[in-house]
Design a protein around this motif. Structure first.
Motif, PDB file in Angstrom:
ATOM      1  N   TYR A  21       0.843  -1.204   0.000  1.00  0.00           N
ATOM      2  CA  TYR A  21       0.000   0.000   0.000  1.00  0.00           C
ATOM      3  C   TYR A  21       0.873   1.247   0.000  1.00  0.00           C
ATOM      4  CZ  TYR A  21      -4.450   2.384   1.003  1.00  0.00           C
ATOM      5  OH  TYR A  21      -5.589   3.142   0.939  1.00  0.00           O
ATOM      6  N   TYR A  22       0.625   2.148  -0.959  1.00  0.00           N
ATOM      7  CA  TYR A  22       1.420   3.367  -1.115  1.00  0.00           C
ATOM      8  C   TYR A  22       0.455   4.499  -1.440  1.00  0.00           C
ATOM      9  CZ  TYR A  22       5.392   6.231  -2.620  1.00  0.00           C
ATOM     10  OH  TYR A  22       6.350   7.207  -2.739  1.00  0.00           O
ATOM     11  N   THR A  23       0.510   5.607  -0.709  1.00  0.00           N
ATOM     12  CA  THR A  23      -0.569   6.577  -0.769  1.00  0.00           C
ATOM     13  C   THR A  23      -0.114   8.016  -0.623  1.00  0.00           C
ATOM     14  OG1 THR A  23      -2.716   7.136   0.193  1.00  0.00           O
ATOM     15  CG2 THR A  23      -1.010   6.457   1.719  1.00  0.00           C
ATOM     16  N   VAL A  24      -0.964   8.911  -1.074  1.00  0.00           N
ATOM     17  CA  VAL A  24      -0.880  10.336  -0.752  1.00  0.00           C
ATOM     18  C   VAL A  24      -2.311  10.798  -0.451  1.00  0.00           C
ATOM     19  CG1 VAL A  24      -1.020  11.106  -3.186  1.00  0.00           C
ATOM     20  CG2 VAL A  24      -0.026  12.608  -1.445  1.00  0.00           C
ATOM     21  N   ASP A  25      -2.466  11.506   0.669  1.00  0.00           N
ATOM     22  CA  ASP A  25      -3.771  12.038   1.090  1.00  0.00           C
ATOM     23  C   ASP A  25      -3.679  13.556   1.096  1.00  0.00           C
ATOM     24  OD1 ASP A  25      -3.368   9.336   2.343  1.00  0.00           O
ATOM     25  OD2 ASP A  25      -5.434   9.673   2.934  1.00  0.00           O
ATOM     26  N   PHE A  26      -4.728  14.233   0.646  1.00  0.00           N
ATOM     27  CA  PHE A  26      -4.684  15.685   0.498  1.00  0.00           C
ATOM     28  C   PHE A  26      -6.097  16.262   0.460  1.00  0.00           C
ATOM     29  CE2 PHE A  26      -4.566  13.432  -3.472  1.00  0.00           C
ATOM     30  CZ  PHE A  26      -5.448  14.101  -4.303  1.00  0.00           C
ATOM     31  N   ARG A  27      -6.174  17.587   0.507  1.00  0.00           N
ATOM     32  CA  ARG A  27      -7.463  18.282   0.416  1.00  0.00           C
ATOM     33  C   ARG A  27      -7.563  18.999  -0.928  1.00  0.00           C
ATOM     34  NH1 ARG A  27      -9.957  18.257   5.334  1.00  0.00           N
ATOM     35  NH2 ARG A  27      -8.583  17.919   7.100  1.00  0.00           N
ATOM     36  N   ASP A  28      -8.762  18.993  -1.489  1.00  0.00           N
ATOM     37  CA  ASP A  28      -9.004  19.761  -2.707  1.00  0.00           C
ATOM     38  C   ASP A  28      -9.282  21.217  -2.309  1.00  0.00           C
ATOM     39  OD1 ASP A  28     -11.711  20.068  -2.006  1.00  0.00           O
ATOM     40  OD2 ASP A  28     -12.458  19.257  -3.888  1.00  0.00           O
ATOM     41  N   PRO A  29      -9.537  22.121  -3.267  1.00  0.00           N
ATOM     42  CA  PRO A  29      -9.754  23.524  -2.914  1.00  0.00           C
ATOM     43  C   PRO A  29     -10.953  23.777  -1.992  1.00  0.00           C
ATOM     44  CG  PRO A  29      -9.256  23.341  -5.242  1.00  0.00           C
ATOM     45  CD  PRO A  29      -9.435  21.943  -4.714  1.00  0.00           C
ATOM     46  N   ASN A  30     -11.870  22.821  -1.889  1.00  0.00           N
ATOM     47  CA  ASN A  30     -13.039  22.968  -1.023  1.00  0.00           C
ATOM     48  C   ASN A  30     -12.841  22.346   0.350  1.00  0.00           C
ATOM     49  OD1 ASN A  30     -15.225  24.069  -2.959  1.00  0.00           O
ATOM     50  ND2 ASN A  30     -14.219  22.442  -4.087  1.00  0.00           N
ATOM     51  N   GLY A  31     -11.696  21.693   0.549  1.00  0.00           N
ATOM     52  CA  GLY A  31     -11.436  21.034   1.819  1.00  0.00           C
ATOM     53  C   GLY A  31     -11.810  19.565   1.831  1.00  0.00           C
ATOM     54  N   PHE A  32     -12.312  19.016   0.697  1.00  0.00           N
ATOM     55  CA  PHE A  32     -12.628  17.591   0.630  1.00  0.00           C
ATOM     56  C   PHE A  32     -11.333  16.800   0.759  1.00  0.00           C
ATOM     57  CE2 PHE A  32     -16.071  18.943  -2.564  1.00  0.00           C
ATOM     58  CZ  PHE A  32     -17.031  19.076  -1.574  1.00  0.00           C
ATOM     59  N   VAL A  33     -11.370  15.729   1.525  1.00  0.00           N
ATOM     60  CA  VAL A  33     -10.188  14.882   1.674  1.00  0.00           C
ATOM     61  C   VAL A  33     -10.210  13.828   0.568  1.00  0.00           C
ATOM     62  CG1 VAL A  33      -8.950  13.270   3.169  1.00  0.00           C
ATOM     63  CG2 VAL A  33     -10.103  15.270   4.168  1.00  0.00           C
ATOM     64  N   LEU A  34      -9.096  13.743  -0.162  1.00  0.00           N
ATOM     65  CA  LEU A  34      -8.932  12.781  -1.251  1.00  0.00           C
ATOM     66  C   LEU A  34      -7.682  11.957  -0.992  1.00  0.00           C
ATOM     67  CD1 LEU A  34      -9.538  15.233  -4.221  1.00  0.00           C
ATOM     68  CD2 LEU A  34     -11.210  13.711  -3.168  1.00  0.00           C
ATOM     69  N   GLU A  35      -7.657  10.765  -1.567  1.00  0.00           N
ATOM     70  CA  GLU A  35      -6.494   9.893  -1.486  1.00  0.00           C
ATOM     71  C   GLU A  35      -6.263   9.294  -2.856  1.00  0.00           C
ATOM     72  OE1 GLU A  35      -5.019   5.855   0.896  1.00  0.00           O
ATOM     73  OE2 GLU A  35      -7.077   6.542   1.123  1.00  0.00           O
ATOM     74  N   VAL A  36      -5.000   9.169  -3.242  1.00  0.00           N
ATOM     75  CA  VAL A  36      -4.610   8.414  -4.427  1.00  0.00           C
ATOM     76  C   VAL A  36      -3.674   7.339  -3.910  1.00  0.00           C
ATOM     77  CG1 VAL A  36      -3.406   8.448  -6.629  1.00  0.00           C
ATOM     78  CG2 VAL A  36      -4.896  10.360  -6.008  1.00  0.00           C
ATOM     79  N   ALA A  37      -4.035   6.071  -4.131  1.00  0.00           N
ATOM     80  CA  ALA A  37      -3.278   4.965  -3.539  1.00  0.00           C
ATOM     81  C   ALA A  37      -3.024   3.858  -4.541  1.00  0.00           C
ATOM     82  CB  ALA A  37      -4.015   4.402  -2.330  1.00  0.00           C
TER      83      ALA A  37
END
Length: 129
Positions: free
Chosen positions: A106-122
């Motif tokens: 498992y390898y990931t990056v978690d971040f917020r979009d301009p609206n503050g939504f939490v997203l992950e790409v894994a």
């Protein structure tokens, strides 16, 4: 009963504070992970659709979905997303990094979009659905 697209989620609708800002953000993110534009306000991976509507509402913390995770086909894609996020000075929560307590690969990056939504790409090749 037969379904044209099979069972599952058809689409996700995001309410955003600034449609132009959100479309610029996702218009740059999605090609990195294999998604493409369907219309001027929607994107798809070929199975699911995600679209955006500008709504004059203030952001409120609430219970519900914590984040959306997009599958990456490789660690290199996760790294590319991380590099892009750093380049635009996005709010990165963690990563890119390994998460061996989830699974070995498992390898990931978690971040917020301009609206503050939490997203992950894994990248998670050893997870079976």
């Amino acid at each position: 009963m037969k379904y044209k697209y099979g069972v599952g989620i058809s689409h996700l609708e995001f309410w955003v504070k600034d449609l132009e800002e959100s479309l610029a953000f996702y218009g740059a993110l999605f090609p990195l992970i294999g998604w493409y534009a369907l219309t001027s306000t929607s994107f798809s991976c070929g199975i699911h659709e995600l679209y955006f509507k500008e709504m004059p509402v203030q952001r409120h913390d609430t219970v519900g979905v914590r984040h959306i995770c997009f599958h990456a086909p490789s660690r290199a894609v996760v790294d590319k997303v991380g590099e892009w996020l750093r380049g635009i000075r996005a709010d990165i929560i963690r990563g890119p990094q390994a998460m061996p307590h989830y699974t070995e690969q498992y390898y990931t990056v978690d971040f917020r979009d301009p609206n503050g939504f939490v997203l992950e790409v894994a990248y998670m090749p050893d997870i079976e659905l």
